[in-house]
Scaffold this motif. Structure first.
Motif, mmCIF file in Angstrom:
data_model
loop_
_atom_site.group_PDB
_atom_site.id
_atom_site.type_symbol
_atom_site.label_atom_id
_atom_site.label_comp_id
_atom_site.label_asym_id
_atom_site.label_seq_id
_atom_site.Cartn_x
_atom_site.Cartn_y
_atom_site.Cartn_z
ATOM 1 N N LYS B 141 35.622 41.153 30.569
ATOM 2 C CA LYS B 141 35.864 40.133 29.402
ATOM 3 C C LYS B 141 35.515 38.621 29.859
ATOM 4 O O LYS B 141 35.951 38.292 30.984
ATOM 5 C CB LYS B 141 37.169 40.206 28.815
ATOM 6 C CG LYS B 141 37.465 41.404 27.884
ATOM 7 C CD LYS B 141 38.999 41.419 27.390
ATOM 8 C CE LYS B 141 39.671 42.117 28.416
ATOM 9 N NZ LYS B 141 41.197 42.113 28.348
ATOM 10 N N ASP B 142 34.821 38.159 29.057
ATOM 11 C CA ASP B 142 34.368 36.746 29.195
ATOM 12 C C ASP B 142 35.444 35.855 29.638
ATOM 13 O O ASP B 142 35.474 34.841 30.583
ATOM 14 C CB ASP B 142 33.814 36.097 28.226
ATOM 15 C CG ASP B 142 32.075 36.577 28.475
ATOM 16 O OD1 ASP B 142 31.686 37.395 28.926
ATOM 17 O OD2 ASP B 142 31.099 35.819 27.338
ATOM 18 N N THR B 143 36.619 36.002 28.991
ATOM 19 C CA THR B 143 37.750 35.090 29.368
ATOM 20 C C THR B 143 38.136 35.191 30.797
ATOM 21 O O THR B 143 38.844 34.306 31.267
ATOM 22 C CB THR B 143 38.836 35.547 28.393
ATOM 23 O OG1 THR B 143 39.123 36.872 28.425
ATOM 24 C CG2 THR B 143 38.823 35.361 26.803
ATOM 25 N N LEU B 144 37.822 36.306 31.208
ATOM 26 C CA LEU B 144 38.379 36.486 32.692
ATOM 27 C C LEU B 144 37.418 35.659 33.719
ATOM 28 O O LEU B 144 37.916 35.529 34.937
ATOM 29 C CB LEU B 144 38.430 38.080 33.040
ATOM 30 C CG LEU B 144 39.407 38.851 32.299
ATOM 31 C CD1 LEU B 144 39.365 40.218 32.813
ATOM 32 C CD2 LEU B 144 40.826 38.304 32.426
ATOM 33 N N LEU B 145 36.310 35.524 33.288
ATOM 34 C CA LEU B 145 35.306 34.518 33.937
ATOM 35 C C LEU B 145 36.211 33.190 34.363
ATOM 36 O O LEU B 145 35.730 32.563 35.202
ATOM 37 C CB LEU B 145 34.034 34.580 33.489
ATOM 38 C CG LEU B 145 33.137 35.996 33.483
ATOM 39 C CD1 LEU B 145 31.932 35.752 32.752
ATOM 40 C CD2 LEU B 145 32.985 36.051 34.915
ATOM 41 N N LYS B 146 36.725 32.761 33.245
ATOM 42 C CA LYS B 146 37.457 31.458 33.014
ATOM 43 C C LYS B 146 38.661 31.260 33.732
ATOM 44 O O LYS B 146 39.291 30.390 34.015
ATOM 45 C CB LYS B 146 37.550 30.856 31.577
ATOM 46 C CG LYS B 146 36.018 30.692 31.098
ATOM 47 C CD LYS B 146 36.293 30.439 29.651
ATOM 48 C CE LYS B 146 34.648 30.427 28.822
ATOM 49 N NZ LYS B 146 34.680 31.374 27.812
ATOM 50 N N ARG B 147 39.106 32.560 34.112
ATOM 51 C CA ARG B 147 40.585 32.519 34.724
ATOM 52 C C ARG B 147 40.525 32.333 36.282
ATOM 53 O O ARG B 147 39.404 32.436 36.771
ATOM 54 C CB ARG B 147 41.390 33.662 34.321
ATOM 55 C CG ARG B 147 41.599 33.732 32.667
ATOM 56 C CD ARG B 147 43.112 33.874 32.582
ATOM 57 N NE ARG B 147 43.846 34.790 33.066
ATOM 58 C CZ ARG B 147 43.913 36.009 32.471
ATOM 59 N NH1 ARG B 147 43.428 36.273 31.393
ATOM 60 N NH2 ARG B 147 44.691 36.998 32.900
ATOM 61 N N ASN B 148 41.738 32.282 36.747
ATOM 62 C CA ASN B 148 41.634 32.152 38.204
ATOM 63 C C ASN B 148 41.363 33.634 38.918
ATOM 64 O O ASN B 148 41.816 34.617 38.290
ATOM 65 C CB ASN B 148 42.876 31.506 38.864
ATOM 66 C CG ASN B 148 43.084 30.193 38.499
ATOM 67 O OD1 ASN B 148 42.162 29.557 38.281
ATOM 68 N ND2 ASN B 148 44.570 29.930 38.263
ATOM 69 N N VAL B 149 40.690 33.615 39.958
ATOM 70 C CA VAL B 149 40.355 35.000 40.549
ATOM 71 C C VAL B 149 41.192 35.944 40.947
ATOM 72 O O VAL B 149 42.475 35.808 41.436
ATOM 73 C CB VAL B 149 39.856 34.368 42.184
ATOM 74 C CG1 VAL B 149 39.010 35.796 42.547
ATOM 75 C CG2 VAL B 149 38.541 33.412 41.998
ATOM 76 N N ASN B 150 41.448 36.946 39.924
ATOM 77 C CA ASN B 150 42.189 38.092 39.946
ATOM 78 C C ASN B 150 43.590 37.738 39.680
ATOM 79 O O ASN B 150 44.364 38.604 39.713
ATOM 80 C CB ASN B 150 42.279 38.616 41.462
ATOM 81 C CG ASN B 150 40.833 39.432 41.661
ATOM 82 O OD1 ASN B 150 40.155 39.825 41.042
ATOM 83 N ND2 ASN B 150 40.425 39.252 43.264
ATOM 84 N N VAL B 151 44.031 36.529 39.336
ATOM 85 C CA VAL B 151 45.280 36.432 38.919
ATOM 86 C C VAL B 151 45.762 36.901 37.485
ATOM 87 O O VAL B 151 44.951 36.475 36.610
ATOM 88 C CB VAL B 151 45.559 34.516 39.147
ATOM 89 C CG1 VAL B 151 46.992 34.408 38.543
ATOM 90 C CG2 VAL B 151 45.382 34.360 40.460
ATOM 91 N N GLY B 152 46.745 37.605 37.278
ATOM 92 C CA GLY B 152 47.116 38.372 36.244
ATOM 93 C C GLY B 152 45.958 39.290 35.733
ATOM 94 O O GLY B 152 46.198 39.599 34.521
ATOM 95 N N PHE B 153 45.020 39.727 36.393
ATOM 96 C CA PHE B 153 44.316 40.729 36.174
ATOM 97 C C PHE B 153 44.808 42.007 36.200
ATOM 98 O O PHE B 153 45.876 42.157 37.160
ATOM 99 C CB PHE B 153 42.998 40.773 37.305
ATOM 100 C CG PHE B 153 42.121 39.776 36.857
ATOM 101 C CD1 PHE B 153 42.457 38.643 36.407
ATOM 102 C CD2 PHE B 153 40.629 39.905 37.196
ATOM 103 C CE1 PHE B 153 41.543 37.501 36.279
ATOM 104 C CE2 PHE B 153 39.756 38.866 36.953
ATOM 105 C CZ PHE B 153 40.071 37.745 36.400
ATOM 106 N N SER B 154 44.622 43.243 35.352
ATOM 107 C CA SER B 154 45.171 44.420 35.691
ATOM 108 C C SER B 154 44.368 44.998 36.857
ATOM 109 O O SER B 154 43.460 44.366 37.176
ATOM 110 C CB SER B 154 44.987 45.427 34.489
ATOM 111 O OG SER B 154 43.651 45.588 34.303
ATOM 112 N N GLY B 155 44.723 46.029 37.314
ATOM 113 C CA GLY B 155 44.265 46.888 38.349
ATOM 114 C C GLY B 155 42.641 47.144 38.283
ATOM 115 O O GLY B 155 41.885 46.825 39.012
ATOM 116 N N GLY B 156 42.424 47.675 36.941
ATOM 117 C CA GLY B 156 41.125 47.841 36.557
ATOM 118 C C GLY B 156 40.342 46.694 36.612
ATOM 119 O O GLY B 156 39.189 46.724 36.949
ATOM 120 N N GLU B 157 40.836 45.618 35.828
ATOM 121 C CA GLU B 157 40.117 44.237 36.065
ATOM 122 C C GLU B 157 39.622 43.685 37.371
ATOM 123 O O GLU B 157 38.686 43.013 37.569
ATOM 124 C CB GLU B 157 40.963 43.346 35.205
ATOM 125 C CG GLU B 157 41.038 43.477 33.628
ATOM 126 C CD GLU B 157 41.880 42.861 32.864
ATOM 127 O OE1 GLU B 157 41.840 42.792 31.311
ATOM 128 O OE2 GLU B 157 42.848 42.122 33.421
#
Ligand SMILES: Nc1ncnc2c1ncn2[C@@H]1O[C@H](COP(=O)(O)OP(=O)(O)O)[C@@H](O)[C@H]1O
Ligand SMILES: [Mg+2]
Lengths: 438, 258
Positions: B141-157
């Motif tokens: 998801k585009d929103t994950l590009l704006k977040r901090n690297v891997n922080v709060g990402f699910s395992g799959g993300e």
């Protein structure tokens, strides 16, 4: 009297005798006289005092400072240039002296005063005289009293009720003359009327090799529901001493938001105090400090909640990248009657070298029972896993460490509303962090 | 031997210790240009250790053997030099970087690699286009590009984010350490498509996996079984199916007897 006390007294006397009596308004002379009297009575600074336990002043006392002459001075084009993309109304001081020809004050809205303490406009109505008299005397110590004994310049800013400034006001201090150790004593006063809103940016810097003691004293008076956003960039010469003592006076529902970025000076100390005596006020203090070889960087903060329903925070982050010392003494006191207070206090430090030192003392004292408070402090290192992850993506080790340091401070950097200013601060962090591998 | 036949990666008699414990005990492996190799094996057999040694992680001490990458001595290179030379490791456990924006991170990585290769930095417009396209491809998801690297990402993300980095960095050799673990079948397919899209005669892959499943989507040229720090057996894709059926026990038995 101990030998150390004797030395302090002699140091002071030499300074005061060397200072010519300033020509100026009568209130100024009164301020000087009152401060000289206070200097006689104040106890000397001592390592045994809690406020000075970790912050030695020996290097200061070893220096024979002199007040800089009143004179017109010039700046090199690159020193004169405003920060890229940042439009401000600007007061420029060179070697401690106000330089109208370098300042930019055109187009200020009706009723807004931005000027020097001595300029005639600023002491119209005797306003300044009474404000200074009211503000003096609290939290006094040797150096704040010294400021008032000698100060005959400084910034005076007044924003009338209901006025919202579209551009920030900037106070720029630049030291260029390395021929003597200057004692620079600006006495600043910022007055915001009811519902007035302003952003203030202070920048302090000196050419390499300049030696001086910037001994500044600032009063910030916020009227009912006034808002002040205050950024301070301490980027002094590495041979300078810098003290900023800031006192806040906040009316009901006023909001102060301050952030200090400390990069320079061999010795620096920021003191900031506020006492909430009217409901609904907010005071948010933050800071990012970088401490390298031979630097001492000290923050002394004191926020007192005396009445209900005020909010405060102190959030400070430091990166120690050389053999230096950071001192953090942050206090928030919530008195018995200060119910429904919201207060948060944190100090986090990143130690990039072994032989740096941090003395952190966060104090959250709570005497009320219905409050929302939190505090936290940490001293840690970079995570080698994170460094490796970045390196495995191609970043050289030094870049990897730098990026992680910026990441560490990112929440405070992101809180800088002005983008041009944020970029400036970030790039100064990048430049300042000289990181050796390993 | 002709130039074209020189393998891209050549590992000879590799021994490595971690915390004083010998984890790799004589690995030999050649990966040719454009080939996909799968490495399978039980937990604790040294697969991740091998991937870290290839990427140059500190604390993984090579006590014997050599690794040549395109004729260069890999063991003398820093991790960032290896990245610039074209090695990419997709981590089994991607690392979280609090406060470091994912987009900034990608940009810094790409430009660091380009600088190291003496190339010009990528301009902002090209970068944005590439990132958007790559994110779409790996289903991040585009929103994950704006977040901090891997922080709060699910395992799959997190795994998708690894593949995104791979797509952006365009390595010559990608080592994917259990990128398929913990993914549902849809995510697995997306990741496999990401890998397949990057397959080329110039690019090689080492896929470390537990499951035959991934190899249905990415058909390997060679399959190796790594156990107790050694490659016990190598074969073609049929070996993966055999392992799926019989487990590793029979191979370990052979080792014990040998
Ligand atoms: N950082 C480490 N510290 C101590 N032991 C380790 C470390 N990394 C790996 N090992 C040990 O090395 C062996 C191989 O681990 P690993 O390479 O992670 O296996 P795999 O990836 O095949 O599951 C295990 O016995 C593990 O306990
Ligand atoms: Mg593993």
């Amino acid at each position: 009297m101990t030998q150390a006390h004797q030395a302090q007294r002699e140091w002071l006397q030499a300074l005061l005798q060397g200072a010519p009596a300033a020509a100026g308004p009568e209130w100024l002379a009164r301020m000087h006289a009152a401060a000289r009297e206070r200097l006689e009575q104040l106890p000397p600074i001592d390592r045994k005092q809690e406020a000075w336990r970790y912050t030695g002043i020996d290097t200061l006392l070893a220096e024979r400072f002199v007040p800089p002459p009143h004179r017109e001075a010039d700046l090199a084009p690159e020193e004169r240039a405003p920060l890229e993309g940042l439009e401000t109304w600007r007061l420029v001081f060179v070697d401690g002296r106000f330089q109208p020809h370098l300042s930019a004050l055109e187009g200020l809205p009706e009723g807004v005063i931005v000027g020097d303490l001595r300029s005639r406009e600023t002491h119209r109505d005797n306003l300044l005289a009474t404000s200074v008299a009211q503000a003096s005397g609290h939290h006094a110590h040797l150096f704040t009293a010294l400021n008032e004994a000698l100060a005959d310049e400084g910034a005076f800013i007044q924003v009338p009720a209901g006025t919202r400034l579209e551009r920030p006001i900037e106070i720029v201090h630049r030291v260029t003359d390395a021929s003597a150790p200057w004692l620079i004593t600006p006495r600043n006063l910022v007055l915001l009327g009811e519902r007035a809103e302003a952003t203030l940016i202070e920048r302090f810097s000196g050419r390499p090799g300049t030696r001086y003691f910037h001994d500044g004293l600032t009063d910030l008076v916020l009227g009912r529901a006034a808002r002040l956003v205050h950024y301070r960039i301490q980027d002094e010469s590495r041979e300078a001493w810098h003290l900023s003592s800031l006192r806040l006076d906040q009316a009901a529902e006023s909001r102060y938001e301050g952030c200090t970025f400390a990069f320079g000076a061999r010795w620096s100390r920021t003191e900031q105090n506020t006492v909430f005596e009217a409901r609904g006020a907010e005071c948010h203090l933050a800071g990012v400090y970088l401490v390298g070889e031979g630097q001492l960087c000290d923050f002394h903060l004191d926020v007192r909640h005396e009445v209900p329903e005020c909010r405060s925070s102190e959030r400070y982050k430091g990166v120690l990248f050389g053999k230096g010392r950071a001192v953090f003494d942050g206090r928030i006191l919530v008195a018995k009657d200060a119910q429904r207070t919201d207060a948060h206090l944190s100090n986090n430090n990143l130690m990039l070298v072994r032989d740096a030192e941090v003395d952190t003392k966060p104090q959250l004292e709570i005497y009320a029972d219905d409050v929302q408070c939190s505090h936290g402090t940490s001293v840690g290192q970079l995570d080698p896993q994170q460094v490796f992850y970045l390196r495995s993506r191609g970043l050289p080790e030094v870049e990897a460490r730098r990026l992680l340091c910026l990441g560490f401070a990112s929440d405070l950097l992101e809180a800088v509303h002005d983008e041009a200013l944020r970029h400036h601060v970030e790039s100064r962090i990048r430049q300042t962090l000289v990181l050796e591998g390993g | 031997m002709t130039e074209t036949k020189t393998p891209m990666l050549s590992i000879r008699n590799l021994h490595a210790t971690v915390d004083g414990k010998e984890v790799l005990r004589g690995i030999d492996l050649d990966v040719g240009r454009g080939e996909v190799h799968a490495i399978m094996g039980p937990n604790g057999s040294g697969k991740s250790t091998l991937s870290y040694v290839l990427a140059g992680r500190e604390g993984y001490e090579v006590t014997a053997g050599e690794i040549l990458f395109e004729g260069r001595n890999l063991l003398e290179m820093d991790p960032e030099e290896r990245a610039a030379a074209g090695i990419f490791l997709g981590f089994q456990y991607p690392v979280e970087l609090p406060g470091v924006n994912n987009m900034t991170f990608l940009r810094e990585a790409i430009n660091a690699v380009r600088r190291a290769r003496g190339e010009a930095e990528m301009d902002a417009v090209t970068f944005m286009k590439k990132v958007k396209a790559a994110a779409k491809q790996v289903g991040l998801k585009d929103t994950l590009l704006k977040r901090n690297v891997n922080v709060g990402f699910s395992g799959g993300e997190k795994k998708r984010n690894e593949i995104l980095q791979m797509a952006m960095l365009e390595p010559k050799l990608a080592i994917l350490d259990e990128t398929d673990s913990g993914l549902d079948i849809d995510a697995l397919r997306v990741i496999a498509e990401g890998v397949n899209a990057l397959r080329s005669p110039e690019r090689s892959f080492i896929l470390i996996t537990h499951y035959q499943r991934l190899l249905e989507y990415i058909v390997p040229d060679r399959v190796h079984v790594l156990a107790q720090g050694r490659i016990l057996r190598s074969g073609d894709k049929a070996l993966a199916l055999e392992l799926e059926e019989k487990g590793y026990g029979w191979l370990l038995g052979e080792e014990a007897v040998a």
